[in-house]
Write a protein that holds these residues in place. Sequence first.
Motif, PDB file in Angstrom:
ATOM      1  N   ALA A  34      12.464  39.537 -55.480  1.00 33.63           N
ATOM      2  CA  ALA A  34      12.875  40.727 -54.562  1.00 33.63           C
ATOM      3  C   ALA A  34      11.606  41.243 -54.447  1.00 33.63           C
ATOM      4  CB  ALA A  34      13.977  41.599 -55.240  1.00 33.63           C
ATOM      5  N   GLY A  35      10.479  41.219 -55.562  1.00 32.23           N
ATOM      6  CA  GLY A  35       9.490  41.869 -55.176  1.00 32.23           C
ATOM      7  C   GLY A  35       8.391  41.344 -53.394  1.00 32.23           C
ATOM      8  N   SER A  36       9.139  40.370 -53.312  1.00 32.02           N
ATOM      9  CA  SER A  36       7.859  39.853 -52.391  1.00 32.02           C
ATOM     10  C   SER A  36       9.129  40.228 -50.865  1.00 32.02           C
ATOM     11  CB  SER A  36       7.934  37.707 -52.068  1.00 32.02           C
ATOM     12  OG  SER A  36       7.411  37.100 -52.951  1.00 32.02           O
ATOM     13  N   LEU A  37      10.327  39.798 -51.075  1.00 30.12           N
ATOM     14  CA  LEU A  37      11.516  40.428 -49.890  1.00 30.12           C
ATOM     15  C   LEU A  37      11.285  41.731 -48.729  1.00 30.12           C
ATOM     16  CD1 LEU A  37      12.287  37.635 -50.981  1.00 30.12           C
ATOM     17  CD2 LEU A  37      15.096  38.729 -50.611  1.00 30.12           C
ATOM     18  N   VAL A  38      11.283  42.777 -50.123  1.00 31.37           N
ATOM     19  CA  VAL A  38      10.901  43.871 -49.718  1.00 31.37           C
ATOM     20  C   VAL A  38       9.868  44.569 -48.466  1.00 31.37           C
ATOM     21  CG1 VAL A  38       9.385  45.009 -51.656  1.00 31.37           C
ATOM     22  CG2 VAL A  38      11.310  46.307 -51.226  1.00 31.37           C
ATOM     23  N   LEU A  39       8.676  43.259 -48.949  1.00 28.94           N
ATOM     24  CA  LEU A  39       8.194  43.433 -47.824  1.00 28.94           C
ATOM     25  C   LEU A  39       8.204  43.242 -46.181  1.00 28.94           C
ATOM     26  CD1 LEU A  39       4.366  42.808 -49.392  1.00 28.94           C
ATOM     27  CD2 LEU A  39       5.725  44.958 -48.831  1.00 28.94           C
ATOM     28  N   THR A  40       9.309  42.222 -46.016  1.00 28.88           N
ATOM     29  CA  THR A  40       9.984  41.578 -45.341  1.00 28.88           C
ATOM     30  C   THR A  40      10.733  42.580 -43.983  1.00 28.88           C
ATOM     31  OG1 THR A  40      12.436  41.077 -46.016  1.00 28.88           O
ATOM     32  CG2 THR A  40       9.895  39.575 -46.412  1.00 28.88           C
ATOM     33  N   PRO A  41      11.160  42.252 -43.335  1.00 24.53           N
ATOM     34  CA  PRO A  41      11.871  43.029 -42.332  1.00 24.53           C
ATOM     35  C   PRO A  41      12.786  43.504 -42.501  1.00 24.53           C
ATOM     36  CG  PRO A  41      10.460  42.143 -40.756  1.00 24.53           C
ATOM     37  CD  PRO A  41      10.278  41.710 -41.903  1.00 24.53           C
ATOM     38  N   ARG A  42      14.248  42.376 -43.068  1.00 25.75           N
ATOM     39  CA  ARG A  42      15.408  42.697 -43.503  1.00 25.75           C
ATOM     40  C   ARG A  42      15.510  41.094 -43.842  1.00 25.75           C
ATOM     41  NH1 ARG A  42      19.366  40.125 -38.954  1.00 25.75           N
ATOM     42  NH2 ARG A  42      20.709  40.660 -40.551  1.00 25.75           N
ATOM     43  N   ILE A  43      16.734  41.375 -44.641  1.00 21.07           N
ATOM     44  CA  ILE A  43      16.797  40.222 -45.804  1.00 21.07           C
ATOM     45  C   ILE A  43      17.941  39.775 -45.796  1.00 21.07           C
ATOM     46  CG2 ILE A  43      15.420  41.579 -47.740  1.00 21.07           C
ATOM     47  CD1 ILE A  43      18.806  43.077 -48.958  1.00 21.07           C
ATOM     48  N   PHE A  83      12.115  28.588 -40.404  1.00 16.47           N
ATOM     49  CA  PHE A  83      13.553  28.651 -39.210  1.00 16.47           C
ATOM     50  C   PHE A  83      12.533  29.769 -38.437  1.00 16.47           C
ATOM     51  CE2 PHE A  83      15.178  28.160 -43.189  1.00 16.47           C
ATOM     52  CZ  PHE A  83      16.156  27.423 -43.038  1.00 16.47           C
ATOM     53  N   GLY A  84      12.413  29.336 -37.484  1.00 23.94           N
ATOM     54  CA  GLY A  84      11.920  29.768 -36.320  1.00 23.94           C
ATOM     55  C   GLY A  84      10.672  29.136 -35.009  1.00 23.94           C
ATOM     56  N   PRO A  85      10.059  29.782 -34.035  1.00 27.50           N
ATOM     57  CA  PRO A  85       9.077  29.579 -33.332  1.00 27.50           C
ATOM     58  C   PRO A  85       7.828  29.264 -33.940  1.00 27.50           C
ATOM     59  CG  PRO A  85      10.125  31.421 -31.852  1.00 27.50           C
ATOM     60  CD  PRO A  85      10.257  31.469 -34.012  1.00 27.50           C
ATOM     61  N   ALA A  86       7.464  27.993 -33.959  1.00 24.02           N
ATOM     62  CA  ALA A  86       5.846  27.670 -34.321  1.00 24.02           C
ATOM     63  C   ALA A  86       4.505  28.243 -34.754  1.00 24.02           C
ATOM     64  CB  ALA A  86       5.303  26.576 -33.601  1.00 24.02           C
ATOM     65  N   ARG A  87       5.005  29.633 -35.122  1.00 17.26           N
ATOM     66  CA  ARG A  87       3.864  30.306 -35.862  1.00 17.26           C
ATOM     67  C   ARG A  87       2.091  29.283 -35.186  1.00 17.26           C
ATOM     68  NH1 ARG A  87       5.738  34.480 -38.883  1.00 17.26           N
ATOM     69  NH2 ARG A  87       3.521  34.376 -39.168  1.00 17.26           N
ATOM     70  N   ILE A 115      19.509  35.863 -40.093  1.00 19.65           N
ATOM     71  CA  ILE A 115      18.173  37.011 -39.508  1.00 19.65           C
ATOM     72  C   ILE A 115      17.465  36.647 -38.413  1.00 19.65           C
ATOM     73  CG2 ILE A 115      15.435  36.558 -40.164  1.00 19.65           C
ATOM     74  CD1 ILE A 115      17.173  37.761 -42.735  1.00 19.65           C
ATOM     75  N   ALA A 116      17.783  35.759 -37.847  1.00 23.37           N
ATOM     76  CA  ALA A 116      17.545  35.173 -35.960  1.00 23.37           C
ATOM     77  C   ALA A 116      16.031  35.734 -35.512  1.00 23.37           C
ATOM     78  CB  ALA A 116      18.710  35.702 -35.528  1.00 23.37           C
ATOM     79  N   GLY A 117      15.485  35.472 -36.630  1.00 24.93           N
ATOM     80  CA  GLY A 117      13.978  35.579 -36.703  1.00 24.93           C
ATOM     81  C   GLY A 117      13.178  35.117 -37.019  1.00 24.93           C
ATOM     82  N   PRO A 118      11.691  34.811 -37.349  1.00 24.97           N
ATOM     83  CA  PRO A 118      11.157  34.123 -38.271  1.00 24.97           C
ATOM     84  C   PRO A 118      11.155  34.423 -39.915  1.00 24.97           C
ATOM     85  CG  PRO A 118      10.099  35.470 -36.923  1.00 24.97           C
ATOM     86  CD  PRO A 118      11.055  35.792 -36.748  1.00 24.97           C
ATOM     87  N   ALA A 119      11.298  33.046 -40.134  1.00 21.94           N
ATOM     88  CA  ALA A 119      12.126  33.085 -41.576  1.00 21.94           C
ATOM     89  C   ALA A 119      11.161  31.731 -42.454  1.00 21.94           C
ATOM     90  CB  ALA A 119      13.299  33.923 -41.811  1.00 21.94           C
ATOM     91  N   TYR A 120      11.026  32.548 -43.862  1.00 23.78           N
ATOM     92  CA  TYR A 120      10.986  31.097 -44.367  1.00 23.78           C
ATOM     93  C   TYR A 120      11.582  30.988 -46.009  1.00 23.78           C
ATOM     94  CZ  TYR A 120       5.996  30.710 -42.356  1.00 23.78           C
ATOM     95  OH  TYR A 120       4.804  31.026 -41.908  1.00 23.78           O
ATOM     96  N   ALA A 121      12.336  29.723 -46.349  1.00 25.40           N
ATOM     97  CA  ALA A 121      12.498  29.516 -47.622  1.00 25.40           C
ATOM     98  C   ALA A 121      12.083  28.742 -48.272  1.00 25.40           C
ATOM     99  CB  ALA A 121      14.047  28.183 -47.137  1.00 25.40           C
ATOM    100  N   ILE A 122      12.238  29.317 -49.622  1.00 24.04           N
ATOM    101  CA  ILE A 122      11.083  28.730 -50.226  1.00 24.04           C
ATOM    102  C   ILE A 122      11.481  28.487 -51.696  1.00 24.04           C
ATOM    103  CG2 ILE A 122       8.560  30.264 -49.198  1.00 24.04           C
ATOM    104  CD1 ILE A 122       8.057  32.071 -51.451  1.00 24.04           C
ATOM    105  N   ASP A 123      10.333  27.162 -52.409  1.00 21.45           N
ATOM    106  CA  ASP A 123      11.656  27.745 -53.745  1.00 21.45           C
ATOM    107  C   ASP A 123      10.600  27.704 -54.807  1.00 21.45           C
ATOM    108  OD1 ASP A 123       9.301  25.455 -54.144  1.00 21.45           O
ATOM    109  OD2 ASP A 123      10.772  23.983 -54.835  1.00 21.45           O
ATOM    110  N   ASP A 124      10.722  27.894 -55.805  1.00 26.37           N
ATOM    111  CA  ASP A 124      10.131  28.014 -57.259  1.00 26.37           C
ATOM    112  C   ASP A 124       8.205  28.338 -57.402  1.00 26.37           C
ATOM    113  OD1 ASP A 124      12.775  30.050 -57.528  1.00 26.37           O
ATOM    114  OD2 ASP A 124      12.101  29.425 -59.862  1.00 26.37           O
ATOM    115  N   PHE A 176       7.621  38.642 -40.933  1.00 29.25           N
ATOM    116  CA  PHE A 176       9.085  37.487 -41.686  1.00 29.25           C
ATOM    117  C   PHE A 176       9.688  37.879 -42.606  1.00 29.25           C
ATOM    118  CE2 PHE A 176       4.977  37.034 -43.279  1.00 29.25           C
ATOM    119  CZ  PHE A 176       5.615  36.360 -44.515  1.00 29.25           C
ATOM    120  N   SER A 177      11.141  36.834 -41.970  1.00 27.11           N
ATOM    121  CA  SER A 177      12.063  37.381 -43.422  1.00 27.11           C
ATOM    122  C   SER A 177      11.883  36.278 -44.960  1.00 27.11           C
ATOM    123  CB  SER A 177      13.571  37.149 -43.389  1.00 27.11           C
ATOM    124  OG  SER A 177      12.995  38.343 -42.600  1.00 27.11           O
ATOM    125  N   ILE A 178      12.421  36.245 -45.899  1.00 26.58           N
ATOM    126  CA  ILE A 178      12.504  35.043 -46.848  1.00 26.58           C
ATOM    127  C   ILE A 178      13.345  34.660 -47.598  1.00 26.58           C
ATOM    128  CG2 ILE A 178      11.028  34.680 -49.181  1.00 26.58           C
ATOM    129  CD1 ILE A 178       8.697  36.882 -48.125  1.00 26.58           C
TER     130      ILE A 178
END
Length: 217
Positions: free
Chosen positions: A125-134, A213-217, A182-191, A156-158
Amino acid sequence: MRLLLTSAGITNPAIRDALVDLLGKPISESHALCIPTAGHGSSFGPVGPWRFIRGADLGWKSVGVLELTALPTIDRERWVPWVREADVLLVNGGDVLYLSHWMRESGLADLLPSLTRTVYVGFSAGSLVLTPRIGQAFMDWTSPTGDDSTLGMVDFSIFPHLDHPDSREYSLAAAERWAAEIAGPAYAIDDDTAIKVNDGTVEVVSEGSWKFFGPAR
């Protein structure tokens, strides 16, 4: 700020090396400030924040605790220097929207952009809070706005804890459904993965699994 956005903190040598690189000096010479607030809004109970604080000690020169819900009762002249003097902010997991609310209410959200030399390490959550939406999947506590928007300090979202063995809620299929919402740039990350952001450059640091997920950065 220099950001290291993780699911579960400093879990492997690659993420630890990324942290040291952002700090620009050894952990043993750095002062850390723990922010446990998100844990109070979650179902972890009172043991959650304690486990976070206990587990966050990587051998720092000093470790302090900053509870955001207390800051509105403390003069800014007292607590702002505590934040500015820290080399790193360690921000706990728990309830994202609860944390977002108290970052704003406490005044910390307004202060963060000015902390250009500080390293921010997010845990879930400490990471997600900096994103635009969750997304709906991570909405537990109801914010005053009623939506899933957060601070938007990154573009980007996480989706955290990808393929966590204890929960189907974090499967790749669940991440793909979440990303479609989310329909925007996003990452799924493991631990074992972190997203490092330094001077606007985004880099994935991983000894595990992740997906963009999303267009190439």
